[in-house]
Motif scaffolding. Structure first.
Motif, PDB file in Angstrom:
ATOM      1  N   LEU B  16       0.844  -1.199   0.000  1.00  0.00           N
ATOM      2  CA  LEU B  16       0.000   0.000   0.000  1.00  0.00           C
ATOM      3  C   LEU B  16       0.878   1.248   0.000  1.00  0.00           C
ATOM      4  CD1 LEU B  16      -2.856  -0.864   2.538  1.00  0.00           C
ATOM      5  CD2 LEU B  16      -2.970  -0.812   0.056  1.00  0.00           C
ATOM      6  N   ASN B  36      -2.432   0.891 -10.499  1.00  0.00           N
ATOM      7  CA  ASN B  36      -3.519  -0.049 -10.247  1.00  0.00           C
ATOM      8  C   ASN B  36      -3.036  -1.489 -10.317  1.00  0.00           C
ATOM      9  OD1 ASN B  36      -6.156  -0.290  -9.499  1.00  0.00           O
ATOM     10  ND2 ASN B  36      -6.937  -0.473 -11.565  1.00  0.00           N
ATOM     11  N   PHE B  39      -2.911  -2.967  -6.986  1.00  0.00           N
ATOM     12  CA  PHE B  39      -4.142  -3.114  -6.204  1.00  0.00           C
ATOM     13  C   PHE B  39      -5.179  -3.987  -6.910  1.00  0.00           C
ATOM     14  CE2 PHE B  39      -2.183   1.004  -5.338  1.00  0.00           C
ATOM     15  CZ  PHE B  39      -1.848   0.805  -4.015  1.00  0.00           C
ATOM     16  N   THR B  96     -12.050  -2.070  -8.597  1.00  0.00           N
ATOM     17  CA  THR B  96     -10.785  -1.394  -8.914  1.00  0.00           C
ATOM     18  C   THR B  96     -10.580  -1.360 -10.427  1.00  0.00           C
ATOM     19  OG1 THR B  96      -9.683  -3.499  -8.501  1.00  0.00           O
ATOM     20  CG2 THR B  96      -9.572  -1.874  -6.745  1.00  0.00           C
ATOM     21  N   TRP B 200      -1.741 -10.225  -0.243  1.00  0.00           N
ATOM     22  CA  TRP B 200      -3.206 -10.292  -0.336  1.00  0.00           C
ATOM     23  C   TRP B 200      -3.700 -11.719  -0.261  1.00  0.00           C
ATOM     24  CZ3 TRP B 200      -6.299  -6.643   0.890  1.00  0.00           C
ATOM     25  CH2 TRP B 200      -5.956  -5.303   0.682  1.00  0.00           C
TER      26      TRP B 200
END
Lengths: 225, 224
Positions: B16, B36, B39, B96, B200
């Motif tokens: 992050l 992006n 994420f 996203t 993640w």
């Protein structure tokens, strides 16, 4: 081990029950005819894309009806069939009868569509497009539909009030099959050379074989109870 | 707290921070939206990892109930929880992606093969949850859901893994558009991207295992 004799017994059983003793086979045909006629009332002279989309929608929902019927039997009939054949043989036999019924539905819808909606208007310069690649694309697609639908119909038959859930379970699983089949039939309708059609036909055959093989592996677990 | 959970927090925290502050290549159209990658893409990796775990639990459930023995319902709880959390990640990946698509393609939704794949995955697993909720008997529900899970997973992989390669797409990684292939991902971006993926996946695994524990406790408190 799959016994040919068992498959033959299932086919005979279906023949006796669906074609000779009742008019069960007629129901999906009538459904296809009604939807086809409805389409002809709602759309006038559709473009080739719209024409093909309507034809496939008719085929998918008629195939759903067909598959649902193939696993609708009374408990007594199941008891008899289960003593006669092994689960995997049952799935293969039922898939074959569903596929045959779907082919019947497909050819009927095609005939009725060309009668009521007319053949879609293609650009003038394309000349005469042969019909048989289009029929082959549709037929392979119908067989591919029935191999997924037989399995989901068997699953839905294990659920009380399962007929409603059948469409929800099946349609997302049919999307890959449908995308390939619609493309194959569109290319054939627009008169593409055969060399462009072969990969799509191979895709349709894959989408007929893969769910059947997968279903045959899983079916004993589903049918045990 | 176990080490892998701490590692998960650390990797996600790092990705992050570094994802928003580190240097990225300046490319036309993409501009800053290239971030992006840190994420959006890990969401899909996590979804596939969790769905794979759900599949494995479903297979183990089907193998557990042989010769008059009862099915191992713990496997059913695991299969359900992992599929549920995978759908959360799928929604996060979708959102996203939609924000990114609005910035670069100018629209939230197009009929792109990748987007169709996402839509079909969501629909398939929505049907899986509907199937679960329409069977009352726990053993029967476990078996039917496991059978559907295996059948659906294979067809989903065909859909999202094979079909997009047959058609053109605007999505990065297709049709000559750059993505994280060996030749077009900047070395600096790799140092953030791979930790983000691992982090993640660990976080998703953690959330799913909490869900399993909650289910198990609920099942113990309400004897059937």
């Amino acid at each position: 081990m799959i016994r040919l004799r068992a498959i033959q017994q299932i086919l005979q059983w279906e023949w006796a029950l669906e074609y000779r003793r009742s008019n069960g086979w007629f129901l999906p045909l009538l459904f296809a005819a009604m939807v086809g006629y409805l389409c002809s009332l709602l759309v006038r002279e559709p473009s080739p894309t719209v024409w093909l989309a309507l034809l496939w929608m008719t085929m998918v929902f008629s195939a759903l009806q067909t598959a649902l019927r193939s696993f609708a039997a009374t408990p007594g009939q199941w008891l008899y069939l289960n003593q006669l054949v092994a689960p995997t043989e049952l799935l293969i036999g039922k898939t074959m009868t569903t596929a045959l019924n779907c082919l019947l539905v497909t050819w009927t819808s095609l005939a009725l569509f060309s009668l009521w909606l007319g053949w879609p208007h293609l650009p003038e310069q394309m000349g005469q497009v042969p019909l048989w690649p289009f029929v082959v694309s549709l037929s392979l697609g119908a067989i591919a539909l029935s191999s997924t639908l037989s399995f989901t119909a068997a699953l839905a038959s294990k659920i009380e009030r399962g007929t409603g859930i059948m469409a929800v379970l099946s349609i997302p699983l049919l999307l890959p099959t449908l995308l390939i089949a619609v493309r194959a039939s569109k290319l054939a309708l627009l008169g593409e050379p055969l060399s462009n059609l072969y990969p799509n036909w191979a895709g349709e055959i894959l989408m007929a074989g893969l769910p059947l093989a997968l279903g045959a592996l899983l079916f004993p677990y589903l049918w045990r109870s | 707290m176990k080490a892998w959970k701490i590692l998960g927090i650390a990797l996600v925290g790092y990705s992050l921070f570094a994802g928003l502050t580190s240097d990225v290549p300046r490319l036309v159209i993409l501009n800053e939206t290239i971030r992006n990658l840190y994420f959006h893409v890990p969401m899909w990796f996590t979804m596939i990892a969790l769905l794979g775990a759900s599949l494995a639990y479903s297979l183990r459930l089907l193998r557990s109930g042989g010769d008059g023995e009862p099915l191992n319902l713990e496997r059913d709880r695991q299969a359900r929880a992992f599929a549920e959390v995978a759908m959360i990640f799928s929604l996060l990946g979708l959102f996203t992606g939609m924000v990114w698509a609005k910035a670069t393609w100018g629209t939230y939704w197009t009929a792109d093969p990748k987007l169709n794949g996402t839509a079909v995955t969501l629909l398939i697993y929505a049907a899986y949850f509907i199937l679960r909720s329409s069977v009352d008997d726990a053993e029967k529900r476990a078996r039917l859901a496991a059978v559907y899970n295996v059948f659906a997973f294979v067809l989903m992989i065909v859909f999202i893994g094979i079909l997009p390669r047959m058609t053109d797409s605007l999505h990065p990684g297709n049709g000559g558009n750059p993505a994280f292939g060996s030749y077009d991902l900047d070395h600096g971006m790799r140092l953030v991207f791979y930790p983000a993926v691992v982090g993640w996946i660990l976080m998703g695994w953690w959330i799913a295992s909490l869900r399993v524990r909650l289910d198990r406790l609920t099942a113990q408190q309400t004897p059937s």
